[in-house]
Design a protein around this motif. Structure first.
Motif: not given
Length: 143
Positions: A121-143
């Motif tokens: 879901m996060v990758n879909e939201v940031l699809k265009e931005e992630i194309k130009g990144w070298h990497g991403v550290q992603l931590r997600t959780k539900a409350p």
């Protein structure tokens, strides 16, 4: 008397709180309470009162901190608009060049989803931005 026994004998006889006692005993189950002397129990709960529950303010949407740079602020606002997070942290961890980010997101929209689906879901939201990144550290959780 062995050193470990001497320490435990001291604990039973002293109502002082040791620096390594970080949890409040009041949040433990009754079986744990029965193993601790009442004097030690009262000392720990006075020194470390129970923290308030997060449920009371978990519905507020986060505001961007003042220290975010322009790229971090853009990412923050895009995630905030799409995922309505409860907590959100965005940090450029590439030394300021904007090629790698650390994202920590807690959102109601993640409830019932696996971590992989949350990340998708996060990758879909940031699809265009992630194309130009070298990497991403992603931590997600539900409350």
């Amino acid at each position: 008397m062995a050193p470990s026994r001497a320490l435990f004998a001291h604990l039973r006889s002293s109502p002082r709180v040791l620096p390594f006692a970080r949890r409040t005993i009041s949040s433990c189950t009754q079986t744990h309470r029965s193993r601790i002397s009442p004097a030690l129990h009262s000392g720990i709960t006075r020194a470390f009162p129970a923290l308030p529950s997060r449920r009371g303010y978990a519905t507020a949407t986060p505001e961007p901190p003042d220290y975010l740079n322009e790229a971090e602020l853009q990412i923050f606002n895009k995630i905030k608009a799409e995922l309505q997070p409860v907590t959100l942290e965005v940090q450029d961890i590439s030394g300021g060049c904007g090629s790698m980010y650390a994202l920590q997101i807690e959102s109601e929209r993640f409830k019932g989803l696996s971590v992989i689906k949350q990340h998708k879901m996060v990758n879909e939201v940031l699809k265009e931005e992630i194309k130009g990144w070298h990497g991403v550290q992603l931590r997600t959780k539900a409350p």
